[in-house]
Design an enzyme around this catalytic site. Structure first.
Site, PDB file in Angstrom:
ATOM      1  N   LYS A 245      40.432   1.620 -55.694  1.00 36.38           N
ATOM      2  CA  LYS A 245      40.557   0.291 -55.105  1.00 36.38           C
ATOM      3  C   LYS A 245      40.512   0.375 -53.582  1.00 36.38           C
ATOM      4  CE  LYS A 245      43.109  -2.335 -58.609  1.00 36.38           C
ATOM      5  NZ  LYS A 245      44.354  -3.084 -58.880  1.00 36.38           N
TER       6      LYS A 245
ATOM      7  N   HIS B 162      44.345   1.174 -69.269  1.00 37.71           N
ATOM      8  CA  HIS B 162      45.416   1.125 -68.280  1.00 37.71           C
ATOM      9  C   HIS B 162      46.749   1.568 -68.884  1.00 37.71           C
ATOM     10  CE1 HIS B 162      45.225   0.061 -64.084  1.00 37.71           C
ATOM     11  NE2 HIS B 162      46.449  -0.421 -64.130  1.00 37.71           N
TER      12      HIS B 162
ATOM     13  N   ARG C  79      41.902   4.826 -63.362  1.00 40.66           N
ATOM     14  CA  ARG C  79      41.599   3.469 -63.776  1.00 40.66           C
ATOM     15  C   ARG C  79      40.302   3.485 -64.566  1.00 40.66           C
ATOM     16  NH1 ARG C  79      42.949   3.049 -58.151  1.00 40.66           N
ATOM     17  NH2 ARG C  79      44.885   1.864 -57.795  1.00 40.66           N
TER      18      ARG C  79
ATOM     19  N   ARG D  30      46.948   5.124 -68.182  1.00 42.11           N
ATOM     20  CA  ARG D  30      47.309   5.343 -66.769  1.00 42.11           C
ATOM     21  C   ARG D  30      48.818   5.163 -66.584  1.00 42.11           C
ATOM     22  NH1 ARG D  30      45.503   5.078 -61.297  1.00 42.11           N
ATOM     23  NH2 ARG D  30      46.490   3.442 -60.051  1.00 42.11           N
TER      24      ARG D  30
ATOM     25  N   TYR E 254      57.531   2.354 -61.947  1.00 39.59           N
ATOM     26  CA  TYR E 254      57.688   3.420 -62.931  1.00 39.59           C
ATOM     27  C   TYR E 254      59.103   3.989 -62.941  1.00 39.59           C
ATOM     28  CZ  TYR E 254      52.709   2.971 -63.348  1.00 39.59           C
ATOM     29  OH  TYR E 254      51.461   2.450 -63.566  1.00 39.59           O
TER      30      TYR E 254
ATOM     31  N   HIS F 246      48.009   4.627 -55.060  1.00 43.02           N
ATOM     32  CA  HIS F 246      48.660   3.414 -54.593  1.00 43.02           C
ATOM     33  C   HIS F 246      48.810   3.449 -53.077  1.00 43.02           C
ATOM     34  CE1 HIS F 246      50.774   2.640 -58.727  1.00 43.02           C
ATOM     35  NE2 HIS F 246      49.528   2.197 -58.697  1.00 43.02           N
TER      36      HIS F 246
END
Length: 323
Positions: A191, A265, A156, A268, A300, A291
């Site tokens: 995150k 992004h 990110r 990414r 994806y 994630h």
């Protein structure tokens, strides 16, 4: 469903409600017009099923929602209409006109989430291999290394901006990351304050080595004290912001001749979709992206299917051919 037209003979309860919101809430004229149109639509729907407006049930409201949805109205548009209807019945409840708000538990259809935009493999490689020979060598080395890390590691933009050149006691305490070139790993702070390690490939390693060899050059001697601990710094020696990285990447993608302006992004997404197309290992892609839930990564697989569908349409003898 046809668009409602203003009706001066509208239901008296609707007229009272509209006067209420006009006076009490002091709505703008445009908002009041939208409320009026939405409630006239509701009155038309009620007339269509031969039910008085204040006797509508949740089943009726759901039926009206289905009709609007099948007619092509977006989920967001339906949600706005339901909000107006909900307000009307809430007011009617306070007036003792209805015992229950029939719109209370009715929700609009969810709008489909747009697929993340990813570059094709050729465009991604073209950007990664782009060499702006006429540029300042210091800026060129830095920007090339940023592209390699974004696309090669799936970082990110905040994770990239948060990397330090050399780990220190402050690095971990302040929630930053670093790259271990000897081990070929990037340790990032993502995150949810979660740390993860991702492999750094040969191309990214070479780009980082070239950048680190030049990174401190403009700040030699007395200027060294101005150099931030950040891996990627600007010309004043301070850590690059996410916004600066966005701007540099957009400019670089244009210089490389890509027709689509590229943002961090997007690289990414490209990393994830290209890796999934090659490996088919959804769990590994989830770990590399950081994630928490695999359902986030499953988007994806839809990107992958898009790619397969394009190949099928272009190559299969029985596929639908475009004129």
């Amino acid at each position: 469903m046809p668009e409602p037209q203003p009706d001066p003979q509208a239901d008296p309860h609707v007229q009272r409600y509209l006067e209420h919101v006009r006076v009490e809430k002091r709505l703008a004229a445009r908002t009041l017009t939208l409320y009026t149109l939405d409630l006239e639509r509701l009155a038309q729907c009620a007339a269509g099923v031969n039910v008085p407006l204040l006797q509508l049930t949740s089943a009726h409201i759901r039926r009206f929602v289905a009709q609007m949805h099948s007619g092509g109205r977006s989920g967001r548009g339906i949600a706005l209409i339901l909000s107006g209807w909900r307000g009307f019945f809430a007011w009617a409840g306070r007036q003792g006109l209805v015992a229950h708000n029939p719109v209370q538990d009715v929700r609009a259809p969810k709008a489909p989430k747009p697929l993340p935009k990813a570059l094709g493999v050729d465009d991604a490689v073209r950007l990664a291999e782009f060499d702006n020979t006429g540029a300042d060598p210091w800026l060129e080395a830095r920007d090339a290394a940023m592209v390699e890390l974004l696309y090669g590691c799936g970082l990110r933009v905040g994770e990239l901006a948060g990397l330090d050149a050399v780990p220190s006691a402050d690095t971990e305490r302040q929630g930053r990351g670093w790259v271990d070139l000897q081990a070929g790993e990037a340790h990032v702070f993502g995150k949810g304050s979660k740390r993860r390690s991702v492999p750094v490939g040969a191309a990214a390693t070479a780009a980082l080595q070239a950048w680190l060899a030049l990174r401190a050059t403009p700040f030699g001697g007395g200027g060294a004290a101005r150099l931030d601990a950040a891996l990627f710094v600007g010309q004043r020696g301070k850590r690059l912001t996410a916004q600066s990285i966005w701007l540099r990447l957009r400019q670089r993608s244009q210089q490389a001749g890509l027709t689509t302006p590229v943002h961090p992004h997007m690289l990414r997404h490209s990393f994830a979709s290209h890796l999934l197309q090659s490996s088919g290992d959804l769990r590994a892609v989830q770990e590399l992206l950081g994630h928490a839930n695999i359902t986030t990564t499953q988007v994806y697989t839809r990107l992958d299917f898009q790619h397969l569908a394009k190949v099928y349409d272009a190559a299969h003898p029985r596929a639908r051919k475009k004129s």
